[in-house]
Design a protein around this motif. Sequence first.
Motif, PDB file in Angstrom:
ATOM      1  N   GLU A   1       0.844  -1.192   0.000  1.00 48.79           N
ATOM      2  CA  GLU A   1       0.000   0.000   0.000  1.00 48.79           C
ATOM      3  C   GLU A   1       0.880   1.243   0.000  1.00 48.79           C
ATOM      4  OE1 GLU A   1      -3.243   2.267   2.917  1.00 48.79           O
ATOM      5  OE2 GLU A   1      -2.603   0.208   3.332  1.00 48.79           O
TER       6      GLU A   1
ATOM      7  N   ASP B   1      -3.449   3.738  -2.178  1.00 47.57           N
ATOM      8  CA  ASP B   1      -3.595   2.832  -3.318  1.00 47.57           C
ATOM      9  C   ASP B   1      -2.832   1.533  -3.078  1.00 47.57           C
ATOM     10  OD1 ASP B   1      -5.107   4.682  -4.648  1.00 47.57           O
ATOM     11  OD2 ASP B   1      -3.532   5.308  -6.049  1.00 47.57           O
ATOM     12  N   ASP B   2      -3.420   0.423  -3.522  1.00 47.89           N
ATOM     13  CA  ASP B   2      -2.702  -0.847  -3.566  1.00 47.89           C
ATOM     14  C   ASP B   2      -1.860  -0.873  -4.836  1.00 47.89           C
ATOM     15  OD1 ASP B   2      -3.808  -1.924  -1.213  1.00 47.89           O
ATOM     16  OD2 ASP B   2      -5.630  -2.463  -2.294  1.00 47.89           O
TER      17      ASP B   2
ATOM     18  N   SER C   1      -4.255  -1.610  -8.421  1.00 44.29           N
ATOM     19  CA  SER C   1      -5.337  -2.589  -8.374  1.00 44.29           C
ATOM     20  C   SER C   1      -6.368  -2.347  -9.461  1.00 44.29           C
ATOM     21  CB  SER C   1      -6.013  -2.554  -6.999  1.00 44.29           C
ATOM     22  OG  SER C   1      -6.508  -1.252  -6.721  1.00 44.29           O
TER      23      SER C   1
ATOM     24  N   GLU D   1     -13.117  -0.121   5.538  1.00 46.00           N
ATOM     25  CA  GLU D   1     -12.771  -0.101   4.117  1.00 46.00           C
ATOM     26  C   GLU D   1     -12.739  -1.527   3.588  1.00 46.00           C
ATOM     27  OE1 GLU D   1      -9.545   2.454   1.810  1.00 46.00           O
ATOM     28  OE2 GLU D   1      -8.616   0.676   2.688  1.00 46.00           O
TER      29      GLU D   1
ATOM     30  N   LYS E   1     -11.647  -3.463  -0.120  1.00 47.20           N
ATOM     31  CA  LYS E   1     -11.116  -3.369  -1.478  1.00 47.20           C
ATOM     32  C   LYS E   1     -10.973  -4.770  -2.053  1.00 47.20           C
ATOM     33  CE  LYS E   1      -8.295   0.838  -0.948  1.00 47.20           C
ATOM     34  NZ  LYS E   1      -6.915   1.391  -1.073  1.00 47.20           N
ATOM     35  N   ARG E   2     -11.189  -4.873  -3.356  1.00 51.08           N
ATOM     36  CA  ARG E   2     -10.933  -6.139  -4.040  1.00 51.08           C
ATOM     37  C   ARG E   2      -9.620  -6.023  -4.793  1.00 51.08           C
ATOM     38  NH1 ARG E   2     -14.105 -10.604  -6.052  1.00 51.08           N
ATOM     39  NH2 ARG E   2     -12.974 -11.665  -7.717  1.00 51.08           N
ATOM     40  N   HIS E   3      -8.720  -6.963  -4.556  1.00 51.06           N
ATOM     41  CA  HIS E   3      -7.438  -7.004  -5.259  1.00 51.06           C
ATOM     42  C   HIS E   3      -7.259  -8.396  -5.828  1.00 51.06           C
ATOM     43  CE1 HIS E   3      -3.362  -6.032  -6.374  1.00 51.06           C
ATOM     44  NE2 HIS E   3      -2.897  -7.053  -5.677  1.00 51.06           N
TER      45      HIS E   3
ATOM     46  N   TYR F   1     -10.397 -10.159  -1.155  1.00 51.53           N
ATOM     47  CA  TYR F   1     -10.943  -8.950  -0.549  1.00 51.53           C
ATOM     48  C   TYR F   1     -10.037  -8.534   0.606  1.00 51.53           C
ATOM     49  CZ  TYR F   1     -15.263  -9.922  -3.086  1.00 51.53           C
ATOM     50  OH  TYR F   1     -16.186 -10.160  -4.069  1.00 51.53           O
ATOM     51  N   ARG F   2      -9.582  -7.281   0.568  1.00 48.38           N
ATOM     52  CA  ARG F   2      -8.789  -6.762   1.677  1.00 48.38           C
ATOM     53  C   ARG F   2      -9.649  -5.795   2.470  1.00 48.38           C
ATOM     54  NH1 ARG F   2      -3.712  -2.696   1.662  1.00 48.38           N
ATOM     55  NH2 ARG F   2      -5.425  -1.231   1.844  1.00 48.38           N
TER      56      ARG F   2
END
Length: 237
Positions: A33, A67-68, A88, A124, A126-128, A132-133
Amino acid sequence: MQPTPLKALAAAICTLALSAPLAAQEEVRINGEVVERFNDLLVVDEGDRRLLVRPQGNSGERFQVGDDIMVEGRLEGDTVTASSLRGSADEPDNGDQPQARVVAPDVEALQRQLDEQGFGEMIELKRHEDVYRITSINEEGVDVHSFFSPDGELLEWHIKRPGHDRPHRDESLSTLEQSDVENALSDQGYRNAALVDFKGRHMEWMAQNDAEEQVILHVDYRGDVYREKRLPAWPAE
């Protein structure tokens, strides 16, 4: 979001440069990140370490804090000279191939698992790629990163305790017995623990968790687990 001031970035770079001895160069691929940015220079948090990333040209300017990112390049000490950066949101060119169907996560079920683990409220998601994170905040006010499969299985979690909150190896090993750590892991629900390696501010252990899964643990020199990662299973025939 405003770029990080030059003085703040300089301090971060100095901290990174002084935190580790000189190391040989090696080609690496890291996922992490973005936690600091100044123009096209990035500081990327990979979990247990922060790396200074020097992109080619101005390719780093499109990334923002939070941002990832996946970085490929040459690692020397705590600095990566990047040959490739991907976020991502970057999608590979698949031509006319059909895209895989994206299944929406069951947020309530994920939150129940966070509650069971004591990881607090989700702030939060997020899909990476296929994971899912989730970021949540536990009752101590510390961020927790949890990684779930598309089916909702907990694959990995990491309590983001700062390094200064964890004793250093040189200050602890002289008074710490292996049996003390084994007993502490047992109290935290782990069985068949085996020591893997010593690091500066943590040990790596392999053990079996409450779900009878083989996991790698990051354990500080007090015996507290702050990271668990499930080992991959052999593919079914």
